[in-house]
Enzyme design. Structure first.
Site: not given
Length: 240
Positions: A40, A57, A83, A138, A142, A169, A171
């Site tokens: 990537r 990973d 991040n 998820y 968080k 955002v 992405t």
């Protein structure tokens, strides 16, 4: 503004992580980027900007440990920005919570830690049995990583630790139709990682450089202790 700093950004192949890393380099900092897949980062003109590249990973406990070892080769970081994230329910608990925990526990303590949260943490569960069972959503992950940020803030004197909601955002993870500003999505992380005069100096929950009130459990000492204990048990690695 601080002097030139050595900063690690996880999940920096694209999106918010890549934008954060680029902004830090533009400010003159030495940036080490972590990516899951080095392919990537095939665009050579950008790879020369980085102080180094770490691969692994973060959905795999052994590879998380390898990422920590690779990071150790650069010495003590001034700041680490956790991040990397995924909305894949199978991997959310490991990538979004366990990986930041393990990297925090295994690496030398930096001066600043920044953990990526989400407004969705407010609907996360405090049922930590989901961590060991691998059934965390998820939202759960968080809430837990936000709680981890505050737990570190209360335990580690000399290290600032904050959680950041970057907004929804556009992405690859957020989707093209996400309504929030992409540039504003990384600016708070850059600011927290590089500036001295931040109030509160540690333990803040931030959105676009303003503090907000997180889920009450995240700031609860008892839940913080239970989370750290669960993560220590799950990984076999103590925080302190």
């Amino acid at each position: 503004m601080t002097d030139m700093a050595l900063i690690l950004v996880t999940g920096a192949a694209s999106g918010l992580g890549r934008n954060t890393a680029n902004a830090l380099v533009d400010e003159g900092h030495d940036v080490v980027v972590h990516v899951r897949n080095p392919a990537r980062l095939a665009d050579a003109e950008n790879t020369v900007r980085w102080k180094g590249i770490i691969t692994g990973d973060l959905a795999d406990l052994d590879e998380i440990r390898q990422v920590a070892r690779q990071a150790g080769g650069f010495g003590r970081f001034d700041a680490v920005i956790h991040n990397a994230g995924t909305m894949n329910s199978r991997d959310a608990g490991t990538v979004n919570t366990v990986a930041p925990y393990l990297l925090t526990a295994l690496m030398d303590k930096p001066a600043r830690l920044v953990y990526l949260s989400s407004s969705m943490h407010r609907t996360g569960s405090t049922d930590l049995r989901r961590l060991a069972a691998g059934t965390a959503s998820y939202d759960d992950s968080k809430l837990w990583v936000t709680t981890l940020a505050f737990a570190v803030a209360s335990r580690w004197q000399g290290t600032s630790s904050h959680a950041v909601d970057p907004g929804w955002v556009p992405t690859r993870m957020g989707g093209a139709g996400a309504p929030d500003d992409l540039t504003a999505g990384h600016q708070t992380q850059v600011w927290l990682a590089t500036h001295h005069k931040v109030t509160p100096s540690t333990g803040g929950y931030w959105h676009h450089r303003q503090t907000q009130t997180p889920h009450p459990a995240a700031q609860d000492d008892e839940f913080q202790a239970r989370l750290v204990q669960a993560l220590e048990s799950h990984t076999g690695v103590p925080l302190d």
